[in-house]
Design a protein around this motif. Sequence first.
Motif, PDB file in Angstrom:
ATOM      1  N   ALA A  16       0.812  -1.214   0.000  1.00 47.29           N
ATOM      2  CA  ALA A  16       0.000   0.000   0.000  1.00 47.29           C
ATOM      3  C   ALA A  16       0.848   1.268   0.000  1.00 47.29           C
ATOM      4  CB  ALA A  16      -0.942  -0.002   1.205  1.00 47.29           C
ATOM      5  N   GLU A  17       1.948   1.256   0.753  1.00 42.93           N
ATOM      6  CA  GLU A  17       2.774   2.456   0.945  1.00 42.93           C
ATOM      7  C   GLU A  17       4.261   2.097   0.886  1.00 42.93           C
ATOM      8  OE1 GLU A  17       1.580   5.434   1.021  1.00 42.93           O
ATOM      9  OE2 GLU A  17      -0.535   4.887   1.199  1.00 42.93           O
ATOM     10  N   PRO A  18       4.785   1.753  -0.302  1.00 40.06           N
ATOM     11  CA  PRO A  18       6.161   1.254  -0.396  1.00 40.06           C
ATOM     12  C   PRO A  18       7.241   2.214   0.110  1.00 40.06           C
ATOM     13  CG  PRO A  18       5.201   1.598  -2.583  1.00 40.06           C
ATOM     14  CD  PRO A  18       4.110   1.794  -1.595  1.00 40.06           C
ATOM     15  N   GLU A  19       7.105   3.501  -0.164  1.00 42.22           N
ATOM     16  CA  GLU A  19       8.131   4.446   0.291  1.00 42.22           C
ATOM     17  C   GLU A  19       8.111   4.599   1.808  1.00 42.22           C
ATOM     18  OE1 GLU A  19       8.378   8.184  -1.805  1.00 42.22           O
ATOM     19  OE2 GLU A  19       7.741   7.202  -3.672  1.00 42.22           O
ATOM     20  N   PHE A  20       6.918   4.700   2.367  1.00 42.71           N
ATOM     21  CA  PHE A  20       6.763   4.819   3.822  1.00 42.71           C
ATOM     22  C   PHE A  20       7.309   3.555   4.493  1.00 42.71           C
ATOM     23  CE2 PHE A  20       3.345   6.017   7.251  1.00 42.71           C
ATOM     24  CZ  PHE A  20       4.326   6.161   8.212  1.00 42.71           C
ATOM     25  N   ALA A  21       6.980   2.388   3.954  1.00 43.96           N
ATOM     26  CA  ALA A  21       7.446   1.122   4.520  1.00 43.96           C
ATOM     27  C   ALA A  21       8.968   1.035   4.477  1.00 43.96           C
ATOM     28  CB  ALA A  21       6.815  -0.054   3.783  1.00 43.96           C
ATOM     29  N   LYS A  22       9.575   1.467   3.368  1.00 44.66           N
ATOM     30  CA  LYS A  22      11.040   1.430   3.261  1.00 44.66           C
ATOM     31  C   LYS A  22      11.674   2.356   4.295  1.00 44.66           C
ATOM     32  CE  LYS A  22      15.041   1.767   0.254  1.00 44.66           C
ATOM     33  NZ  LYS A  22      15.864   1.734   1.435  1.00 44.66           N
ATOM     34  N   THR A  23      11.102   3.541   4.470  1.00 43.94           N
ATOM     35  CA  THR A  23      11.611   4.472   5.479  1.00 43.94           C
ATOM     36  C   THR A  23      11.538   3.840   6.865  1.00 43.94           C
ATOM     37  OG1 THR A  23      10.983   6.398   4.162  1.00 43.94           O
ATOM     38  CG2 THR A  23      11.279   6.751   6.526  1.00 43.94           C
ATOM     39  N   ALA A  24      10.425   3.193   7.169  1.00 43.23           N
ATOM     40  CA  ALA A  24      10.265   2.541   8.483  1.00 43.23           C
ATOM     41  C   ALA A  24      11.282   1.418   8.648  1.00 43.23           C
ATOM     42  CB  ALA A  24       8.837   2.014   8.636  1.00 43.23           C
ATOM     43  N   GLU A  25      11.438   0.573   7.635  1.00 46.63           N
ATOM     44  CA  GLU A  25      12.415  -0.517   7.713  1.00 46.63           C
ATOM     45  C   GLU A  25      13.828   0.024   7.887  1.00 46.63           C
ATOM     46  OE1 GLU A  25      12.250  -3.864   5.008  1.00 46.63           O
ATOM     47  OE2 GLU A  25      10.089  -3.552   4.747  1.00 46.63           O
ATOM     48  N   ASP A  26      14.158   1.092   7.174  1.00 43.37           N
ATOM     49  CA  ASP A  26      15.486   1.699   7.305  1.00 43.37           C
ATOM     50  C   ASP A  26      15.718   2.215   8.719  1.00 43.37           C
ATOM     51  OD1 ASP A  26      15.985   1.118   4.640  1.00 43.37           O
ATOM     52  OD2 ASP A  26      15.698   3.185   3.947  1.00 43.37           O
ATOM     53  N   ARG A  27      14.689   2.841   9.314  1.00 41.39           N
ATOM     54  CA  ARG A  27      14.833   3.339  10.684  1.00 41.39           C
ATOM     55  C   ARG A  27      15.081   2.188  11.654  1.00 41.39           C
ATOM     56  NH1 ARG A  27      16.519   5.665  13.331  1.00 41.39           N
ATOM     57  NH2 ARG A  27      15.165   6.492  14.902  1.00 41.39           N
ATOM     58  N   PHE A  28      14.309   1.105  11.506  1.00 47.14           N
ATOM     59  CA  PHE A  28      14.508  -0.038  12.390  1.00 47.14           C
ATOM     60  C   PHE A  28      15.822  -0.744  12.086  1.00 47.14           C
ATOM     61  CE2 PHE A  28      10.045   0.595  13.358  1.00 47.14           C
ATOM     62  CZ  PHE A  28      10.008   0.310  14.712  1.00 47.14           C
ATOM     63  N   GLY A  29      16.264  -0.711  10.844  1.00 50.18           N
ATOM     64  CA  GLY A  29      17.515  -1.357  10.468  1.00 50.18           C
ATOM     65  C   GLY A  29      18.757  -0.607  10.911  1.00 50.18           C
ATOM     66  N   ALA A  30      18.607   0.657  11.278  1.00 49.95           N
ATOM     67  CA  ALA A  30      19.759   1.473  11.677  1.00 49.95           C
ATOM     68  C   ALA A  30      20.350   1.035  13.015  1.00 49.95           C
ATOM     69  CB  ALA A  30      19.358   2.950  11.733  1.00 49.95           C
ATOM     70  N   PHE A  31      19.534   0.397  13.864  1.00 54.21           N
ATOM     71  CA  PHE A  31      19.988  -0.045  15.177  1.00 54.21           C
ATOM     72  C   PHE A  31      19.425  -1.431  15.459  1.00 54.21           C
ATOM     73  CE2 PHE A  31      19.949   4.545  15.216  1.00 54.21           C
ATOM     74  CZ  PHE A  31      21.223   4.831  15.684  1.00 54.21           C
ATOM     75  N   THR A  32      20.051  -2.155  16.367  1.00 55.46           N
ATOM     76  CA  THR A  32      19.635  -3.513  16.679  1.00 55.46           C
ATOM     77  C   THR A  32      18.484  -3.559  17.676  1.00 55.46           C
ATOM     78  OG1 THR A  32      21.881  -4.296  16.281  1.00 55.46           O
ATOM     79  CG2 THR A  32      20.440  -5.752  17.539  1.00 55.46           C
ATOM     80  N   HIS A  33      18.562  -2.733  18.704  1.00 57.48           N
ATOM     81  CA  HIS A  33      17.583  -2.798  19.793  1.00 57.48           C
ATOM     82  C   HIS A  33      16.584  -1.649  19.715  1.00 57.48           C
ATOM     83  CE1 HIS A  33      21.024  -5.126  21.291  1.00 57.48           C
ATOM     84  NE2 HIS A  33      20.073  -5.932  21.676  1.00 57.48           N
ATOM     85  N   HIS A  34      15.324  -1.984  19.989  1.00 57.42           N
ATOM     86  CA  HIS A  34      14.232  -1.011  19.931  1.00 57.42           C
ATOM     87  C   HIS A  34      13.399  -1.137  21.201  1.00 57.42           C
ATOM     88  CE1 HIS A  34      15.562  -0.399  15.875  1.00 57.42           C
ATOM     89  NE2 HIS A  34      15.567  -1.713  15.735  1.00 57.42           N
ATOM     90  N   VAL A  35      12.350  -0.328  21.333  1.00 53.96           N
ATOM     91  CA  VAL A  35      11.534  -0.331  22.543  1.00 53.96           C
ATOM     92  C   VAL A  35      10.153  -0.888  22.223  1.00 53.96           C
ATOM     93  CG1 VAL A  35      10.511   1.068  24.375  1.00 53.96           C
ATOM     94  CG2 VAL A  35      12.785   1.632  23.500  1.00 53.96           C
ATOM     95  N   LEU A  36       9.762  -1.925  22.968  1.00 49.63           N
ATOM     96  CA  LEU A  36       8.467  -2.563  22.835  1.00 49.63           C
ATOM     97  C   LEU A  36       7.634  -2.244  24.066  1.00 49.63           C
ATOM     98  CD1 LEU A  36       6.668  -4.679  21.300  1.00 49.63           C
ATOM     99  CD2 LEU A  36       7.652  -6.378  22.862  1.00 49.63           C
ATOM    100  N   ALA A  37       6.421  -1.767  23.854  1.00 47.76           N
ATOM    101  CA  ALA A  37       5.486  -1.536  24.954  1.00 47.76           C
ATOM    102  C   ALA A  37       4.415  -2.622  24.908  1.00 47.76           C
ATOM    103  CB  ALA A  37       4.845  -0.159  24.845  1.00 47.76           C
ATOM    104  N   THR A  38       4.201  -3.266  26.055  1.00 47.83           N
ATOM    105  CA  THR A  38       3.171  -4.290  26.204  1.00 47.83           C
ATOM    106  C   THR A  38       2.310  -3.905  27.399  1.00 47.83           C
ATOM    107  OG1 THR A  38       4.652  -5.627  27.608  1.00 47.83           O
ATOM    108  CG2 THR A  38       4.624  -6.127  25.232  1.00 47.83           C
ATOM    109  N   LEU A  39       1.297  -4.716  27.659  1.00 48.81           N
ATOM    110  CA  LEU A  39       0.418  -4.451  28.803  1.00 48.81           C
ATOM    111  C   LEU A  39       0.587  -5.539  29.855  1.00 48.81           C
ATOM    112  CD1 LEU A  39      -2.722  -3.384  26.796  1.00 48.81           C
ATOM    113  CD2 LEU A  39      -1.232  -1.908  28.159  1.00 48.81           C
ATOM    114  N   ARG A  40       0.837  -5.112  31.090  1.00 47.95           N
ATOM    115  CA  ARG A  40       0.941  -6.046  32.208  1.00 47.95           C
ATOM    116  C   ARG A  40      -0.437  -6.590  32.568  1.00 47.95           C
ATOM    117  NH1 ARG A  40       5.646  -3.979  35.843  1.00 47.95           N
ATOM    118  NH2 ARG A  40       6.506  -2.346  34.521  1.00 47.95           N
ATOM    119  N   LYS A  41      -0.443  -7.572  33.470  1.00 49.52           N
ATOM    120  CA  LYS A  41      -1.702  -8.172  33.932  1.00 49.52           C
ATOM    121  C   LYS A  41      -2.690  -7.135  34.458  1.00 49.52           C
ATOM    122  CE  LYS A  41      -0.345 -12.153  35.968  1.00 49.52           C
ATOM    123  NZ  LYS A  41      -0.253 -13.215  36.969  1.00 49.52           N
TER     124      LYS A  41
END
Length: 162
Positions: A16-41
């Motif tokens: 649907a959005e190839p340029e936007f998706a590539k930008t997002a993948e590049d941002r995530f590819g720039a570093f190994t570790h990222h921040v995940l937010a989940t919900l506790r019990k």
Amino acid sequence: MTPSSAPENWSVFTEAEPEFAKTAEDRFGAFTHHVLATLRKDGSPRTSGVEVRFLAGELWLGMMPGSLKALDLRRDPRFCLQANPGEGTGMGGGDVRIAGRAIEVADGEAKAAYVKEVEPPQPFHLFRTELTEVVRTYVEGDTYLVAQVWRPGAPVRTLRRT
């Protein structure tokens, strides 16, 4: 076009959005570790470090066995993932966040293919993602704060603020 109520995987976003998706993948590819937010019990948020992979049209989250974030996702699959901003304040490529649901993949061909490609330490939890939103925020020139927002079934909305 009316937004879809069904979540979509990474390949649908990419189509649907190839340029936007590539930008997002590049941002995530720039570093190994990222921040995940989940919900506790109790419903309160938990943030954890996580590594992500874009493989075979999916965004994958791999985790150590029994990790609290994996247990959170088993109980409530909603998540938000933020790309590592990197050093300093430059945030080259902007700030990228992905929200959705994480679905655990216990066995089968998908997990075997992931293991073959990534070679993660065993055992581990593997989750594929269903996207509900992708957001990129960046500064345009010295004038605008720009937010691009994609949701399944809708075109990207671009908002500019001075």
